[in-house]
Motif scaffolding. Structure first.
Motif, PDB file in Angstrom:
ATOM      1  N   SER A 253       0.839  -1.198   0.000  1.00 31.77           N
ATOM      2  CA  SER A 253       0.000   0.000   0.000  1.00 31.77           C
ATOM      3  C   SER A 253       0.878   1.254   0.000  1.00 31.77           C
ATOM      4  CB  SER A 253      -0.933   0.012   1.209  1.00 31.77           C
ATOM      5  OG  SER A 253      -0.193   0.099   2.410  1.00 31.77           O
ATOM      6  N   ILE A 254       0.301   2.347  -0.465  1.00 32.92           N
ATOM      7  CA  ILE A 254       1.030   3.608  -0.576  1.00 32.92           C
ATOM      8  C   ILE A 254       0.204   4.710   0.076  1.00 32.92           C
ATOM      9  CG2 ILE A 254       2.045   5.281  -2.175  1.00 32.92           C
ATOM     10  CD1 ILE A 254       2.340   3.040  -4.214  1.00 32.92           C
ATOM     11  N   VAL A 255       0.868   5.551   0.860  1.00 33.84           N
ATOM     12  CA  VAL A 255       0.195   6.657   1.543  1.00 33.84           C
ATOM     13  C   VAL A 255       0.785   7.969   1.059  1.00 33.84           C
ATOM     14  CG1 VAL A 255      -0.233   7.771   3.768  1.00 33.84           C
ATOM     15  CG2 VAL A 255      -0.292   5.268   3.594  1.00 33.84           C
ATOM     16  N   THR A 256      -0.078   8.944   0.780  1.00 33.33           N
ATOM     17  CA  THR A 256       0.364  10.302   0.461  1.00 33.33           C
ATOM     18  C   THR A 256      -0.403  11.264   1.354  1.00 33.33           C
ATOM     19  OG1 THR A 256       0.746  11.906  -1.325  1.00 33.33           O
ATOM     20  CG2 THR A 256      -1.315  10.678  -1.411  1.00 33.33           C
ATOM     21  N   PRO A 257       0.260  12.288   1.891  1.00 31.83           N
ATOM     22  CA  PRO A 257      -0.433  13.230   2.780  1.00 31.83           C
ATOM     23  C   PRO A 257      -1.659  13.854   2.123  1.00 31.83           C
ATOM     24  CG  PRO A 257       1.930  13.543   2.948  1.00 31.83           C
ATOM     25  CD  PRO A 257       1.712  12.586   1.817  1.00 31.83           C
ATOM     26  N   ALA A 258      -2.740  13.960   2.893  1.00 31.38           N
ATOM     27  CA  ALA A 258      -3.975  14.550   2.393  1.00 31.38           C
ATOM     28  C   ALA A 258      -3.767  16.030   2.098  1.00 31.38           C
ATOM     29  CB  ALA A 258      -5.090  14.369   3.419  1.00 31.38           C
ATOM     30  N   THR A 259      -4.502  16.532   1.120  1.00 30.69           N
ATOM     31  CA  THR A 259      -4.379  17.935   0.728  1.00 30.69           C
ATOM     32  C   THR A 259      -5.309  18.802   1.568  1.00 30.69           C
ATOM     33  OG1 THR A 259      -6.032  17.629  -1.003  1.00 30.69           O
ATOM     34  CG2 THR A 259      -3.735  17.335  -1.624  1.00 30.69           C
ATOM     35  N   GLY A 260      -5.327  20.071   1.275  1.00 27.81           N
ATOM     36  CA  GLY A 260      -6.100  21.053   2.023  1.00 27.81           C
ATOM     37  C   GLY A 260      -5.221  22.238   2.329  1.00 27.81           C
ATOM     38  N   THR A 261      -4.043  21.950   2.905  1.00 33.37           N
ATOM     39  CA  THR A 261      -3.062  23.004   3.152  1.00 33.37           C
ATOM     40  C   THR A 261      -1.812  22.782   2.306  1.00 33.37           C
ATOM     41  OG1 THR A 261      -2.187  21.767   5.030  1.00 33.37           O
ATOM     42  CG2 THR A 261      -3.852  23.446   5.500  1.00 33.37           C
ATOM     43  N   ILE A 262      -1.831  21.807   1.402  1.00 32.63           N
ATOM     44  CA  ILE A 262      -0.703  21.575   0.504  1.00 32.63           C
ATOM     45  C   ILE A 262      -1.186  21.613  -0.939  1.00 32.63           C
ATOM     46  CG2 ILE A 262       0.499  20.177   2.225  1.00 32.63           C
ATOM     47  CD1 ILE A 262      -0.205  17.697   0.594  1.00 32.63           C
ATOM     48  N   LEU A 263      -0.257  21.777  -1.846  1.00 35.84           N
ATOM     49  CA  LEU A 263      -0.595  21.898  -3.257  1.00 35.84           C
ATOM     50  C   LEU A 263      -1.035  20.553  -3.831  1.00 35.84           C
ATOM     51  CD1 LEU A 263      -0.551  23.979  -5.609  1.00 35.84           C
ATOM     52  CD2 LEU A 263       1.661  23.018  -6.237  1.00 35.84           C
ATOM     53  N   GLU A 264      -2.116  20.555  -4.565  1.00 34.41           N
ATOM     54  CA  GLU A 264      -2.603  19.355  -5.233  1.00 34.41           C
ATOM     55  C   GLU A 264      -1.831  19.198  -6.539  1.00 34.41           C
ATOM     56  OE1 GLU A 264      -6.858  19.301  -5.575  1.00 34.41           O
ATOM     57  OE2 GLU A 264      -7.135  20.150  -3.582  1.00 34.41           O
ATOM     58  N   GLY A 265      -0.723  18.489  -6.478  1.00 33.77           N
ATOM     59  CA  GLY A 265       0.147  18.349  -7.632  1.00 33.77           C
ATOM     60  C   GLY A 265      -0.478  17.517  -8.740  1.00 33.77           C
TER      61      GLY A 265
END
Length: 365
Positions: A253-265
């Motif tokens: 499995s792979i986890v990426t930090p949720a957006t909201g305060t970061i750029l949606e690349g």
């Protein structure tokens, strides 16, 4: 959009251009032309034009210089083996600029006109798109920089009543001098990138300006990049100075930090889809710095990588901070197999070496 074109009478000679494309670096050479269109509330978008690349003349009171009301995008054009030229998901960049424009109180350039503007410049300067199919050519491309800024001459805190949108282009090689080798990271525990309700999800220069002192700190500690934690608790991993992050777990499995305060690349969202197709379960959720440290120590996290338009996919090596060092999950000399597979699958689509089953590529020439 009606676009007028003025050919450059000082275009770079073919022989010199060949030398530039052989060793383009990143962001140091620029094509022969640039695209410009302007906006006022009365006229809307008007006077779309392609002109020879050159300096801008700005009044000292131009609003952007004082209030930083601006947005930008980063994308690439790729030459395929048959000589055709394609861009990668330009409509996604257009949509993100719309979101950024709303946040910065700038006028919205319709997505179709954004794509038309980028296409027009690439068509005029298509000889600047490197040929990446030649042996040893590497992953070269034409980096495209659309940007919008407050160009009204005034001093006062309100949205600008004159706005300029432009597109410039620069041939690009590897973003990091060492190529796709693991980058070392410095964890800043003093500086935050953005907070709740801020501009973290907008692609605007202020976000990058706020990262520079922390990036300076990272370089001072012998690291390539800086990693930021959330502003509220200082516990959760957000993003690097210019890239999003991914954590590969032992179960695949792979986890990426949720957006909201970061750029949606754009690369970030593409990897979510691509990794899913490759059989990985991808989660978007908060991941704490303690989970990162403990995961490496226990073997639960087997790979860490970062991604972005400029760097594509880059393995992450060791993490340094004032609290100590977290070693690389895969060693400092190479990345892991999942990182390598995802990276190769993505660039193969971009350079036309694999079927584009997602419909991401947009033909320009």
């Amino acid at each position: 959009m009606q676009i007028s074109t003025t050919p450059s009478d000082a275009a770079v000679p073919d022989e010199r251009l060949a030398g530039i494309l052989a060793e383009p670096g990143f962001g140091t050479h620029f094509t022969d032309h640039m695209f410009t269109v302007e906006w006022t509330p009365e006229k809307g978008w008007y006077d779309a034009r392609i002109t020879p690349y050159g300096p801008l003349t700005l009044d000292p009171a131009t609003a952007v210089l004082h209030y930083a009301q601006e947005t930008f995008e980063g994308m690439k054009a790729y030459r395929h083996a048959d000589g055709s030229v394609w861009t990668f998901r330009p409509e996604a960049n257009a949509d993100r600029m719309v979101r950024s424009s709303h946040r910065l109180a700038l006028p919205v350039l319709p997505a179709d006109e954004f794509v038309q503007a980028v296409d027009a410049l690439v068509q005029v300067d298509q000889r600047w798109v490197p040929d990446a199919s030649a042996p040893g050519a590497g992953e070269k491309s034409l980096y495209l920089r659309p940007f919008m800024f407050a160009s009204e001459v005034f001093l006062g805190v309100r949205p600008s009543q004159h706005v300029t949108f432009m597109v410039i282009a620069s041939p690009a090689g590897s973003y990091f001098k060492g190529g796709a080798k693991p980058v070392s990271l410095w964890l800043t525990e003093e500086y935050s990138r953005a907070g709740r309700g801020g501009m973290g999800a907008a692609k605007t220069g202020g976000n990058y300006a706020s990262s520079l002192v922390a990036q300076q700190e990272a370089i001072g500690h012998g690291c390539d990049q800086v990693v930021f934690l959330d502003a509220e608790e200082g516990r959760y991993v957000e993003e690097l100075g210019g890239m999003n992050m991914y954590f590969v777990h032992q179960d695949g499995s792979i986890v990426t930090p949720a957006t909201g305060t970061i750029l949606e690349g754009i690369t970030r969202s593409s990897i979510i889809d691509l990794a899913g197709k490759l059989g990985h379960r991808v989660e978007e959720r908060r991941i704490s710095i303690d989970e990162w440290r403990d995961g490496i120590a226990s073997g639960a996290i087997t790979e860490v990588f970062a991604c972005g338009t400029a760097a594509v996919v880059t393995p992450v090596g060791r993490l340094l901070s004032r609290s100590g060092e977290v070693p690389s999950a895969t060693g400092d000399d190479e990345g892991g197999p999942v990182t390598a597979t995802i990276r190769q699958a993505l660039v193969d689509i971009q350079y036309g070496r694999a079927d584009d089953t997602f419909g991401w590529m947009h033909r320009v020439v």
